[in-house]
Motif scaffolding. Structure first.
Motif, PDB file in Angstrom:
ATOM      1  N   THR A   1      36.443  40.454  46.844  1.00  0.00           N
ATOM      2  CA  THR A   1      35.282  39.604  47.077  1.00  0.00           C
ATOM      3  C   THR A   1      34.096  40.386  47.623  1.00  0.00           C
ATOM      4  OG1 THR A   1      36.729  37.707  47.467  1.00  0.00           O
ATOM      5  CG2 THR A   1      34.462  37.534  48.263  1.00  0.00           C
ATOM      6  N   ALA A   2      34.345  41.307  48.541  1.00  0.00           N
ATOM      7  CA  ALA A   2      33.245  42.078  49.123  1.00  0.00           C
ATOM      8  C   ALA A   2      32.510  42.885  48.052  1.00  0.00           C
ATOM      9  CB  ALA A   2      33.767  42.998  50.216  1.00  0.00           C
ATOM     10  N   LYS A   3      33.266  43.513  47.156  1.00  0.00           N
ATOM     11  CA  LYS A   3      32.630  44.282  46.084  1.00  0.00           C
ATOM     12  C   LYS A   3      31.887  43.359  45.125  1.00  0.00           C
ATOM     13  CE  LYS A   3      35.817  48.214  46.115  1.00  0.00           C
ATOM     14  NZ  LYS A   3      36.866  48.957  45.359  1.00  0.00           N
ATOM     15  N   SER A   4      32.452  42.196  44.870  1.00  0.00           N
ATOM     16  CA  SER A   4      31.783  41.236  43.985  1.00  0.00           C
ATOM     17  C   SER A   4      30.481  40.740  44.592  1.00  0.00           C
ATOM     18  CB  SER A   4      32.714  40.060  43.688  1.00  0.00           C
ATOM     19  OG  SER A   4      33.850  40.473  42.962  1.00  0.00           O
TER      20      SER A   4
ATOM     21  N   PRO B   1      45.226  34.996  44.193  1.00  0.00           N
ATOM     22  CA  PRO B   1      44.926  34.249  45.419  1.00  0.00           C
ATOM     23  C   PRO B   1      45.277  32.778  45.271  1.00  0.00           C
ATOM     24  CG  PRO B   1      42.922  34.659  44.175  1.00  0.00           C
ATOM     25  CD  PRO B   1      44.006  35.441  43.495  1.00  0.00           C
ATOM     26  N   PRO B   2      45.512  32.084  46.380  1.00  0.00           N
ATOM     27  CA  PRO B   2      45.707  30.634  46.318  1.00  0.00           C
ATOM     28  C   PRO B   2      44.394  29.961  45.941  1.00  0.00           C
ATOM     29  CG  PRO B   2      45.520  31.332  48.595  1.00  0.00           C
ATOM     30  CD  PRO B   2      45.569  32.599  47.774  1.00  0.00           C
ATOM     31  N   GLN B   3      44.466  28.680  45.613  1.00  0.00           N
ATOM     32  CA  GLN B   3      43.261  27.962  45.203  1.00  0.00           C
ATOM     33  C   GLN B   3      42.192  27.962  46.302  1.00  0.00           C
ATOM     34  OE1 GLN B   3      42.670  26.591  41.995  1.00  0.00           O
ATOM     35  NE2 GLN B   3      44.464  27.875  41.566  1.00  0.00           N
ATOM     36  N   ALA B   4      42.625  27.899  47.558  1.00  0.00           N
ATOM     37  CA  ALA B   4      41.659  27.969  48.653  1.00  0.00           C
ATOM     38  C   ALA B   4      40.924  29.307  48.639  1.00  0.00           C
ATOM     39  CB  ALA B   4      42.357  27.773  49.996  1.00  0.00           C
ATOM     40  N   GLY B   5      41.629  30.364  48.242  1.00  0.00           N
ATOM     41  CA  GLY B   5      40.995  31.667  48.129  1.00  0.00           C
ATOM     42  C   GLY B   5      39.980  31.701  46.998  1.00  0.00           C
TER      43      GLY B   5
ATOM     44  N   ARG C   1      44.667  36.719  31.759  1.00  0.00           N
ATOM     45  CA  ARG C   1      44.390  38.046  32.311  1.00  0.00           C
ATOM     46  C   ARG C   1      44.426  38.057  33.834  1.00  0.00           C
ATOM     47  NH1 ARG C   1      40.211  41.807  28.970  1.00  0.00           N
ATOM     48  NH2 ARG C   1      40.977  41.359  26.880  1.00  0.00           N
ATOM     49  N   SER C   2      43.979  36.974  34.440  1.00  0.00           N
ATOM     50  CA  SER C   2      43.894  36.965  35.903  1.00  0.00           C
ATOM     51  C   SER C   2      45.221  36.589  36.554  1.00  0.00           C
ATOM     52  CB  SER C   2      42.808  35.995  36.363  1.00  0.00           C
ATOM     53  OG  SER C   2      43.171  34.660  36.060  1.00  0.00           O
ATOM     54  N   GLY C   3      46.078  35.909  35.795  1.00  0.00           N
ATOM     55  CA  GLY C   3      47.366  35.494  36.343  1.00  0.00           C
ATOM     56  C   GLY C   3      47.323  34.171  37.073  1.00  0.00           C
ATOM     57  N   ILE C   4      46.142  33.551  37.185  1.00  0.00           N
ATOM     58  CA  ILE C   4      46.028  32.279  37.889  1.00  0.00           C
ATOM     59  C   ILE C   4      44.892  31.478  37.268  1.00  0.00           C
ATOM     60  CG2 ILE C   4      44.487  33.263  39.647  1.00  0.00           C
ATOM     61  CD1 ILE C   4      45.790  31.346  41.668  1.00  0.00           C
ATOM     62  N   ALA C   5      45.111  30.180  37.098  1.00  0.00           N
ATOM     63  CA  ALA C   5      44.094  29.295  36.554  1.00  0.00           C
ATOM     64  C   ALA C   5      43.352  28.587  37.679  1.00  0.00           C
ATOM     65  CB  ALA C   5      44.740  28.261  35.625  1.00  0.00           C
ATOM     66  N   ILE C   6      42.131  28.158  37.381  1.00  0.00           N
ATOM     67  CA  ILE C   6      41.364  27.365  38.340  1.00  0.00           C
ATOM     68  C   ILE C   6      41.798  25.912  38.192  1.00  0.00           C
ATOM     69  CG2 ILE C   6      39.072  26.677  39.114  1.00  0.00           C
ATOM     70  CD1 ILE C   6      37.953  29.175  37.746  1.00  0.00           C
ATOM     71  N   GLU C   7      42.330  25.330  39.251  1.00  0.00           N
ATOM     72  CA  GLU C   7      42.853  23.970  39.180  1.00  0.00           C
ATOM     73  C   GLU C   7      41.738  22.937  39.334  1.00  0.00           C
ATOM     74  OE1 GLU C   7      45.996  23.606  42.019  1.00  0.00           O
ATOM     75  OE2 GLU C   7      47.269  25.104  41.008  1.00  0.00           O
TER      76      GLU C   7
END
Length: 290
Positions: free
Chosen positions: A74-77, A102-106, A130-136
């Protein structure tokens, strides 16, 4: 947009300006610089900044220029977002953090931090393959409350989910999957962020114009015409590799060089792209690639 490189792997800024100009001349009304197809994981912050500034110099007065600013840090982003605003970008693209899952809260905290880092609108990029996690759903509802989170690049392949989130949030929806562009348009998307559109820009402009005009039969005809080139670019190996092969065959870039761990298209892969481009030119009645 790909990031043109010389055979030694160094970034060719002059070639980047030529590619940007070529794409805008052919009908692109926006460019994403340093997205995944631009090999963002293997370019430095300084290189991204130089590339963005070069593209803005070339076509910034003729199209929307979106800076890829996402990563799994996040810091680099956040720093990428700030640099994008200083360079003059119109918006930023922020991919879901990859690998660290990261968890959804992340995800909410990550996207919020990026949106808070500048005055630029943010397009979030949902690509669980690619990211391994979807946005719920609940995460979409929360981030959509932020004034600067305005759009989604959707590469999750779930039209039902996309339609529901569009309805609930009012976010602008963009197809992020070349094979799904027309279905996303039918579902209410306002555009697409593509890879294959770099090697077939006129055809994709034709499809978009047909959609806007409500000429769905014409849009469907273009969609079907594009099937072989989408298969060649997206379903053989990594898209940046094949897009660069196609652009080199068309004479738009001098070298199809990519950075490790990517490797350039081999002879067989290049032949597949050449054949698909020839087929497209035959059905489009335009000159074939070399």
């Amino acid at each position: 947009m790909v990031t043109p490189m010389r055979p030694d792997g160094s970034i060719d800024l002059d070639a980047a300006q030529r590619v940007a100009t070529h794409l805008v001349d052919a009908g692109h009304d926006g460019l994403v610089v340093s997205g995944t197809t631009g090999e963002s994981p293997t370019t430095s912050a300084d290189e991204k900044d130089e590339l963005l500034r070069a593209v803005i110099e070339a076509v910034g007065d003729r199209c929307v220029v979106i800076a890829g600013a996402g990563s799994n840090d996040t810091a680099k982003s956040v720093e990428s977002v700030r640099l994008a605003q200083k360079a003059g970008a119109d918006a930023v693209l922020a991919v879901t953090p990859y690998y660290n899952k990261p968890p959804q809260a992340g995800l909410v905290a990550h996207f919020t931090a990026l949106a808070d880092a500048s005055d630029l609108p943010v397009m979030v990029y949902d690509i669980p393959g690619r990211s391994g996690i979807a946005i719920e759903r609940e995460t979409y509802l929360r981030i959509a409350e932020h004034d600067r989170i305005t759009a989604v690049k959707d590469a999750r392949g779930d039209l039902w989910f996309a339609g529901a989130i569009m309805q609930e949030t009012g976010l602008d929806w963009y197809s992020g999957d070349d094979a799904m562009n027309l279905p996303h348009f039918v579902n209410g998307a306002v555009g697409f962020v593509g890879v294959t559109s770099q090697v077939a820009p006129v055809d994709y402009r034709e499809m978009a114009d047909a959609v806007v005009a409500g000429r769905w039969e014409d849009a469907r005809a273009v969609h079907r015409r594009l099937v072989p080139i989408v298969d060649a670019i997206m379903n053989v190996t990594q898209g940046a590799i094949m897009a660069k092969a196609g652009l080199a065959l068309q004479g738009v870039i001098d070298s199809p060089a990519v950075r490790l761990p990517l490797v350039p298209a081999d002879d067989h892969q290049t032949a597949l792209v050449r054949a698909a481009l020839s087929q497209l030119s035959a059905t489009s009645e335009r000159p074939a690639a070399g």
